[in-house]
Design an enzyme around this catalytic site. Structure first.
Site, PDB file in Angstrom:
ATOM      1  N   GLY A 134       0.826  -1.217   0.000  1.00 36.89           N
ATOM      2  CA  GLY A 134       0.000   0.000   0.000  1.00 36.89           C
ATOM      3  C   GLY A 134       0.851   1.253   0.000  1.00 36.89           C
ATOM      4  N   GLU A 190      -9.232  -9.061  -0.180  1.00 37.11           N
ATOM      5  CA  GLU A 190      -9.491  -9.017  -1.618  1.00 37.11           C
ATOM      6  C   GLU A 190     -10.954  -9.393  -1.873  1.00 37.11           C
ATOM      7  OE1 GLU A 190      -6.949  -8.151  -3.956  1.00 37.11           O
ATOM      8  OE2 GLU A 190      -6.225  -7.574  -1.998  1.00 37.11           O
ATOM      9  N   LYS A 205       2.853 -10.258  -4.336  1.00 37.88           N
ATOM     10  CA  LYS A 205       3.660  -9.111  -3.891  1.00 37.88           C
ATOM     11  C   LYS A 205       5.139  -9.475  -3.765  1.00 37.88           C
ATOM     12  CE  LYS A 205      -0.294  -7.109  -1.463  1.00 37.88           C
ATOM     13  NZ  LYS A 205      -1.047  -7.158  -0.195  1.00 37.88           N
ATOM     14  N   GLY A 303      -5.751   0.037   2.245  1.00 40.01           N
ATOM     15  CA  GLY A 303      -6.601   1.148   2.680  1.00 40.01           C
ATOM     16  C   GLY A 303      -6.590   2.287   1.680  1.00 40.01           C
TER      17      GLY A 303
END
Ligand code: HSE
Length: 429
Positions: A134, A190, A205, A303
């Site tokens: 993020g 997700e 990732k 977020g």
């Protein structure tokens, strides 16, 4: 005169909505590059209630059309998914030489090499800071700041949903399904939460981070993936008694045979270890280099605000012209991760063996381990749980993965052993 960059945003979920609201408020967030103004948008439903006025932007039903539109200077893909409209629209933008900013980890992990080739051919930047951790800047750290060093390994916690679940299970002794539902309601998970709990999101990732760290083509198919579905409250409690917490870890390192080993699996970390101290939906990452021995970053991995901020950082790079090769090297020279000798890897493990409460059960377990050459480091036997079942819990000294797999198979075959033993690796110090 200030240049105005027209931004097309495909996907108006949590991140897309956050980005639109932020750019409406601060179009001049990167004054050295110009002004960023959202002109066109695209999503599955135009009428869905949103906390911004969707009518303020040109609507497109098809993200490919938005990508190709002359009103789009920078295409921001926030649709998600490794294929389908996300891939088609990113390809359309890159083919026209348009910069692409995306938060789509599945797309980059699974098709990053071919997209990098296309981007290089047309000279279009392809940026994805928001795809990993993020708003915590892991991508730029590896792509830019670590270029002066040689990375040895990257390892950490890359899935906020799993970390939230494991933390809540440990602190409040809550049931797995209950906490997962809460993580979904909070917007961490997700659309398909199997991606989180099965370890696939973390694998996407770490695949991206490995490609950046080692200058390789992202090779998602090579990742070894184990999720948190098998982690029971009993293991969390027993681990705590032994002085550990359980975390879903993701790691990548160069193997002795020149390959890149990429893995996602639950692991025990000592309670004082920074990974154990990473609680809730927070992400964390260790980077070990040759000249820079250890870097540790920790921060929000999901977020609206943090992920939108990461997209803005990429938009700023496009506007100021600060763009690097997608995966460190010219795309045509990127090699895949290659094969690794997984059975030869060495580490400590936690083993929980559920045995019948009868004379000789413990001796049978320790004897089998001794015969397989597995050395025990610590040991815990709990009182009888229910109906004559007793958990025997051990941690081992360093052992090769091939050897411990054979030992677990042998234990499972003992008449005293009631179910397949549970093996969880112990994180390296
Ligand atoms: N589902 C992801 C997570 C969201 O829980 O980390 C951010 O990629």
């Amino acid at each position: 005169m200030t240049r105005v960059w027209k931004i097309g945003v495909a996907g108006l979920g949590t991140v897309g909505g956050g980005l639109i609201k932020y750019l409406a408020e601060f179009p001049d967030f990167a004054p050295a590059g110009g002004r960023a103004v959202v002109t066109g948008v695209c999503a599955r439903s135009r009428s869905r209630p949103r906390d911004f006025d969707v009518k303020a932007y040109a609507w497109h039903d098809d993200p490919v059309e938005l990508a190709k539109s002359p009103e789009t200077d920078i295409f921001v893909e926030l649709i998600g998914g490794s294929d389908g409209p996300a891939k088609a629209s990113v390809e359309a933008a890159l083919a026209l030489g348009k910069p692409v900013v995306t938060a789509n980890k599945a797309l980059i992990a699974e098709h990053g090499a071919e997209l990098a080739l296309l981007a290089e051919k047309t000279g279009a930047p392809l940026l994805f800071e928001a795809a990993v951790m993020g708003g915590t800047p892991a991508v730029k750290l590896l792509r830019e700041a670590m270029v002066g060093d040689e990375v040895i390994s990257v390892a950490g916690i890359l899935n906020g949903t799993c970390n939230y679940i494991l933390t809540e299970m440990e602190i409040h002794e809550r049931a797995f399904g209950d906490v997962l539902a809460e993580a979904q309601a909070k917007g961490y998970a997700e659309a398909d939460p199997t991606m989180d709990i099965g370890g696939f999101d973390a694998a996407h990732k770490i695949t991206i981070l490995a490609a950046l760290a080692f200058g390789r083509a992202p090779s998602y198919a090579a990742a070894e993936i184990e999720g948190v579905e098998q982690v029971e409250l009993l293991d969390i409690r027993l681990a705590r008694e032994l002085g550990y917490r359980i975390r879903l870890t993701a790691s990548a390192e160069k193997s002795a045979d020149g390959g890149v080993s990429v893995r996602v699996h639950p692991a025990l970390a000592p309670i004082a270890h920074p990974l154990s101290q990473t609680v809730g939906a927070t992400n964390a990452l260790f980077i070990q280099g040759k000249k820079i021995p250890k870097i540790f970053i920790q921060g929000p991995g999901a977020g609206e605000g943090p992920t939108a901020a990461a997209c803005c950082a990429d938009i700023a790079d496009v506007m100021t012209g600060a763009v690097r090769p997608v995966f460190q090297r010219p795309a045509a020279r990127l090699q895949p991760f290659g094969s690794v000798n997984a059975d030869g890897r060495v580490g400590r493990v936690y083993l929980r063996v559920m045995v019948k409460d009868e004379a000789g059960a413990l001796a049978a377990v320790t004897e089998a381990l001794a015969e397989e050459g597995v050395s025990i480091d610590s040991f815990l036997q709990k009182p009888v749980e229910d109906e004559g079942r007793v958990p025997i819990v051990l941690t081992t000294h360093d052992v090769a993965e091939g050897k411990i797999k054979d030992a677990v198979e042998r234990l499972a075959g003992l008449p005293q052993v009631l179910e397949s033993p549970r093996l969880i690796r112990i994180a390296r110090p």
